[in-house]
Design a protein around this motif. Structure first.
Motif, short mmCIF file in Angstrom:
data_model
loop_
_atom_site.label_atom_id
_atom_site.label_comp_id
_atom_site.label_asym_id
_atom_site.label_seq_id
_atom_site.Cartn_x
_atom_site.Cartn_y
_atom_site.Cartn_z
N UNK A 23 -15.57 -27.87 43.25
CA UNK A 23 -16.19 -28.59 42.14
C UNK A 23 -15.75 -27.90 40.86
N UNK A 24 -16.70 -27.52 40.04
CA UNK A 24 -16.39 -26.64 38.92
C UNK A 24 -16.19 -27.28 37.57
N UNK A 25 -16.53 -28.57 37.42
CA UNK A 25 -16.36 -29.21 36.12
C UNK A 25 -17.65 -29.77 35.54
N UNK B 239 -21.05 -22.03 36.91
CA UNK B 239 -20.48 -20.98 37.75
C UNK B 239 -19.12 -20.55 37.21
N UNK B 240 -18.29 -21.52 36.87
CA UNK B 240 -16.96 -21.21 36.35
C UNK B 240 -17.06 -20.43 35.04
N UNK B 241 -17.89 -20.91 34.12
CA UNK B 241 -18.01 -20.25 32.82
C UNK B 241 -18.52 -18.82 32.95
N UNK B 242 -19.54 -18.63 33.79
CA UNK B 242 -20.09 -17.28 33.95
C UNK B 242 -19.09 -16.36 34.65
N UNK B 243 -18.36 -16.91 35.62
CA UNK B 243 -17.37 -16.11 36.34
C UNK B 243 -16.23 -15.68 35.41
N UNK B 244 -15.77 -16.59 34.56
CA UNK B 244 -14.72 -16.24 33.61
C UNK B 244 -15.21 -15.17 32.64
N UNK B 245 -16.49 -15.28 32.23
CA UNK B 245 -17.05 -14.28 31.32
C UNK B 245 -17.12 -12.91 31.99
N UNK B 246 -17.27 -12.90 33.31
CA UNK B 246 -17.30 -11.64 34.06
C UNK B 246 -15.90 -11.07 34.30
N UNK B 247 -14.88 -11.84 33.96
CA UNK B 247 -13.51 -11.38 34.18
C UNK B 247 -12.94 -11.76 35.53
N UNK B 248 -13.57 -12.72 36.21
CA UNK B 248 -13.09 -13.14 37.53
C UNK B 248 -11.82 -13.98 37.42
N UNK C 41 -28.82 -19.30 37.52
CA UNK C 41 -28.50 -19.60 38.92
C UNK C 41 -27.07 -19.15 39.23
N UNK C 42 -26.14 -19.46 38.34
CA UNK C 42 -24.74 -19.11 38.56
C UNK C 42 -24.54 -17.60 38.62
N UNK C 43 -25.13 -16.89 37.67
CA UNK C 43 -24.97 -15.44 37.63
C UNK C 43 -25.53 -14.81 38.89
N UNK C 44 -26.71 -15.27 39.32
CA UNK C 44 -27.31 -14.68 40.51
C UNK C 44 -26.44 -14.94 41.75
#
Length: 326
Positions: free
Chosen positions: A7-9, A16-25, A192-195
């Motif tokens: 998914x992801x859009x 989830x995508x936005x938080x993951x990118x912010x984490x440097x994933x 939810x995404x961060x957790x």
């Protein structure tokens, strides 16, 4: 961390995508390509419901997979089976709807609906439960089942908080459901995404109620915050549940978020102590409301709507009658 988001859009997947990118994933998304991918991701295309639709996932390795699927469980079962040897953890964003109508205070051990024989596209609860079973069958203890409840926040495509914000922004008297101090339980999609990402990275598996504690906010606090952030002259007219029901107002549909009786106890009364112990954190309701309003304004005031969900909101004629204008 290498992350694959199925998914992801839209809404939760987007968060989830936005938080993951912010984490440097390092983020890969896989979807049908109906919406533009977010900048910074590797975008793969495929239709999980079509023969050969998972071809783009037949190679590659990831630390974590996040899946938000809501329809036929076979899609989760097939994806998880394909990825089991090439991914470390599988996060399935499920729902507390996998439980039948359980009482206030129920935790993850409460009974769940029977989806063991469901191989098709059943109702929402069986879809989510069948998908949980598919994730666990492939990943075992490496499957994390995030049973969310009411999800709010920017990019919401269901229409709950966006409807309240839009209605209140128009100003004037607004029907509000009593009691004003009715406790509400929800989770911001970003929390939810961060957790999900942090718990999976820490090797957490199993089922968790991923939502704020019961009574985290109230109907009054939520709606009064909407009045404040929109800057409108709206006047909340608190109306008894008996009158609303007598007039045919449907909880959850006509007045989003609001529920009565056992359904309120079920959706707004889940025990979340397990997720909190595993690091679940919650931003203030004012931040969720303000950020959702800012996003809503940025898209011209009209939020996108998932085609598989009903249109929400109180009929203006019914509202006028309740307010005594007819």
């Amino acid at each position: 961390m290498k992350l694959l988001v199925l998914g992801g859009t839209e809404f939760v997947g987007r968060a989830v995508v936005e938080e993951a990118l912010a984490m440097g994933c390092e983020v890969t998304t896989f979807n049908r390509g109906r919406h533009a991918p977010l900048p910074g991701v590797t975008a793969l295309k495929g239709d999980r419901t079509a023969p050969g639709g998972l071809a783009e996932l037949e190679r590659g390795e990831w630390d974590i997979v996040v899946d938000t699927w809501s329809w036929a469980p076979s899609a989760v079962r097939d994806s998880a089976a394909l990825l089991a040897d090439r991914a470390g953890h599988y996060v399935y964003v499920s729902s507390r709807s996998v439980h039948p109508l359980v009482p206030f205070g129920a935790d993850e051990s409460a009974p769940v609906v029977d989806a063991s024989a469901d191989d098709g596209d059943g109702d929402y609860a069986r879809n989510k439960m069948g998908s949980e079973l598919g994730a666990v069958a492939a990943f075992g203890e490496r499957a994390l089942l995030a049973r969310a409840g009411l999800i709010l926040g920017p990019h919401e495509n269901i229409g709950r908080l966006p409807w309240w914000l839009s209605r209140i922004a128009r100003g004037g008297p607004v029907v509000a459901p009593e009691p004003a101090d009715l406790g509400l339980q929800y989770v911001d999609a970003r929390d939810l995404a961060v957790w999900c990402l942090e718990a999976a990275w820490n090797g957490v598996g199993g089922a968790f109620n991923v939502v704020s504690p019961a009574g985290f906010t109230t109907m009054a606090e939520l709606l009064e915050t909407c009045v404040r952030v929109t800057g409108s002259d709206a006047e909340l007219r608190w109306t008894s549940a008996d009158r609303l029901l007598t007039e045919g107002v449907r909880p959850w549909i006509d007045l989003p978020v609001w529920l009565v009786g056992d359904e309120h106890g079920f959706l707004h009364g889940g025990d979340v102590s397990r997720a909190v112990a595993a690091g679940l954190r919650f931003r203030p309701v004012a931040e969720t409301v303000a950020d959702t309003w800012a996003w809503l304004q940025s898209v011209g005031g009209s939020a996108p709507q998932r085609p598989d969900r009903p249109q929400l909101g109180l009929d203006p004629k019914v509202e006028a009658r309740l307010l005594g204008h007819e």
